[in-house]
Design an enzyme around this catalytic site. Structure first.
Site, PDB file in Angstrom:
ATOM      1  N   ASN A   1       0.834  -1.189   0.000  1.00 45.72           N
ATOM      2  CA  ASN A   1       0.000   0.000   0.000  1.00 45.72           C
ATOM      3  C   ASN A   1       0.877   1.251   0.000  1.00 45.72           C
ATOM      4  O   ASN A   1       1.970   1.261   0.573  1.00 45.72           O
ATOM      5  CB  ASN A   1      -1.003   0.002   1.166  1.00 45.72           C
ATOM      6  CG  ASN A   1      -0.376  -0.025   2.540  1.00 45.72           C
ATOM      7  OD1 ASN A   1       0.676  -0.619   2.733  1.00 45.72           O
ATOM      8  ND2 ASN A   1      -1.024   0.608   3.497  1.00 45.72           N
TER       9      ASN A   1
ATOM     10  N   GLU B   1       0.188   5.215   0.738  1.00 37.54           N
ATOM     11  CA  GLU B   1      -0.769   6.223   1.173  1.00 37.54           C
ATOM     12  C   GLU B   1      -0.346   7.613   0.722  1.00 37.54           C
ATOM     13  O   GLU B   1       0.769   7.818   0.222  1.00 37.54           O
ATOM     14  CB  GLU B   1      -0.909   6.171   2.702  1.00 37.54           C
ATOM     15  CG  GLU B   1      -1.484   4.851   3.178  1.00 37.54           C
ATOM     16  CD  GLU B   1      -1.656   4.796   4.686  1.00 37.54           C
ATOM     17  OE1 GLU B   1      -1.060   5.614   5.418  1.00 37.54           O
ATOM     18  OE2 GLU B   1      -2.401   3.913   5.137  1.00 37.54           O
ATOM     19  N   ASN B   2      -1.250   8.559   0.917  1.00 38.86           N
ATOM     20  CA  ASN B   2      -0.989   9.937   0.532  1.00 38.86           C
ATOM     21  C   ASN B   2      -1.725  10.849   1.506  1.00 38.86           C
ATOM     22  O   ASN B   2      -2.777  10.466   2.033  1.00 38.86           O
ATOM     23  CB  ASN B   2      -1.496  10.173  -0.898  1.00 38.86           C
ATOM     24  CG  ASN B   2      -1.023  11.496  -1.451  1.00 38.86           C
ATOM     25  OD1 ASN B   2      -1.595  12.532  -1.159  1.00 38.86           O
ATOM     26  ND2 ASN B   2       0.026  11.459  -2.229  1.00 38.86           N
ATOM     27  N   ALA B   3      -1.195  12.058   1.705  1.00 36.44           N
ATOM     28  CA  ALA B   3      -1.863  13.017   2.574  1.00 36.44           C
ATOM     29  C   ALA B   3      -3.276  13.306   2.081  1.00 36.44           C
ATOM     30  O   ALA B   3      -4.176  13.579   2.871  1.00 36.44           O
ATOM     31  CB  ALA B   3      -1.053  14.312   2.648  1.00 36.44           C
TER      32      ALA B   3
ATOM     33  N   CYS C   1      -3.936   0.513  -2.759  1.00 35.51           N
ATOM     34  CA  CYS C   1      -3.860  -0.750  -2.021  1.00 35.51           C
ATOM     35  C   CYS C   1      -2.781  -1.670  -2.579  1.00 35.51           C
ATOM     36  O   CYS C   1      -2.439  -1.612  -3.763  1.00 35.51           O
ATOM     37  CB  CYS C   1      -5.196  -1.475  -2.095  1.00 35.51           C
ATOM     38  SG  CYS C   1      -6.542  -0.629  -1.252  1.00 35.51           S
TER      39      CYS C   1
ATOM     40  N   GLU D   1      -2.992  -4.923  -3.086  1.00 40.21           N
ATOM     41  CA  GLU D   1      -3.494  -5.892  -4.067  1.00 40.21           C
ATOM     42  C   GLU D   1      -3.498  -5.305  -5.473  1.00 40.21           C
ATOM     43  O   GLU D   1      -3.070  -5.938  -6.442  1.00 40.21           O
ATOM     44  CB  GLU D   1      -4.921  -6.327  -3.706  1.00 40.21           C
ATOM     45  CG  GLU D   1      -5.048  -7.016  -2.359  1.00 40.21           C
ATOM     46  CD  GLU D   1      -5.393  -6.049  -1.228  1.00 40.21           C
ATOM     47  OE1 GLU D   1      -4.830  -4.916  -1.194  1.00 40.21           O
ATOM     48  OE2 GLU D   1      -6.218  -6.406  -0.379  1.00 40.21           O
TER      49      GLU D   1
ATOM     50  N   CYS E   1     -10.136  -5.004   0.522  1.00 39.43           N
ATOM     51  CA  CYS E   1     -11.242  -4.049   0.562  1.00 39.43           C
ATOM     52  C   CYS E   1     -12.180  -4.292  -0.627  1.00 39.43           C
ATOM     53  O   CYS E   1     -11.872  -5.069  -1.540  1.00 39.43           O
ATOM     54  CB  CYS E   1     -10.699  -2.621   0.554  1.00 39.43           C
ATOM     55  SG  CYS E   1     -10.115  -2.049  -1.059  1.00 39.43           S
TER      56      CYS E   1
ATOM     57  N   CYS F   1     -10.672  -3.694  -4.104  1.00 37.93           N
ATOM     58  CA  CYS F   1      -9.717  -4.741  -4.488  1.00 37.93           C
ATOM     59  C   CYS F   1     -10.433  -6.045  -4.828  1.00 37.93           C
ATOM     60  O   CYS F   1     -10.004  -6.776  -5.718  1.00 37.93           O
ATOM     61  CB  CYS F   1      -8.689  -4.961  -3.389  1.00 37.93           C
ATOM     62  SG  CYS F   1      -7.476  -3.611  -3.309  1.00 37.93           S
TER      63      CYS F   1
HETATM   64 ZN   LIG Z   1      -7.949  -2.533  -1.394  1.00 38.36          ZN
END
Ligand SMILES: [Zn+2]
Length: 140
Positions: A47, A49-51, A58, A60, A97, A100
């Site tokens: 994964n 992430e970003n602000a 994700c 996957e 999720c 995904c």
């Molecule tokens: Zn996901």
């Protein structure tokens, strides 16, 4: 091609390792995925992430993108393992999720999907079982 228990164990190990590369300063949930394509090759993702939370990605789908990049239109998903860890290294039970799950069935509704349960053991189910009423085009 089906994935053996030994092949799934190898994916578990690779997913655990991929999680170590995660960029997760906000959720502190480090997720890794390792998939095996129908051709037998393995691809991993983590994964990122970003602000601006909604543009994070994700593990996957990162692994799927790597597989499509390498194998093109022929890519078919045979199996995938997903692993998650807290900042302190504690393994956590997670499942893919919703987005995904939709991505997984696109490339292999029969694919095996492995993830940890609360007791730490791995459970493997089909992608179809994770998203039985998924979106699909009526003519496909
Ligand atoms: Zn996901």
């Amino acid at each position: 091609m089906s994935t053996s228990a030994a092949d799934m164990d190898a994916l578990h190990t690779r997913a655990d390792a991929a999680a170590q590369s995660a960029y997760a300063p906000y959720s502190r949930l480090h997720v890794g995925a390792a998939l095996r394509s129908a051709s037998g090759r393995i691809y991993t993702g983590c994964n990122v992430e970003n602000a601006s939370f909604s543009i994070g990605g994700c593990a996957e789908r990162a692994a799927i993108a790597a597989a499509v990049q390498a194998e093109g239109q022929a890519f078919r998903l045979d199996a995938i393992a997903v692993a998650a860890f807290r900042d302190d290294g504690l393994a956590l039970p997670i499942t893919p999720c919703g987005a995904c799950r939709q991505a997984l069935v696109e490339f292999g509704a029969d694919a095996q999907v492995g993830f940890r349960q609360p007791d730490g053991t791995w459970l493997t189910v089909s992608a179809d079982a994770l998203l039985p009423y998924r979106f699909c085009f009526p003519d496909r």
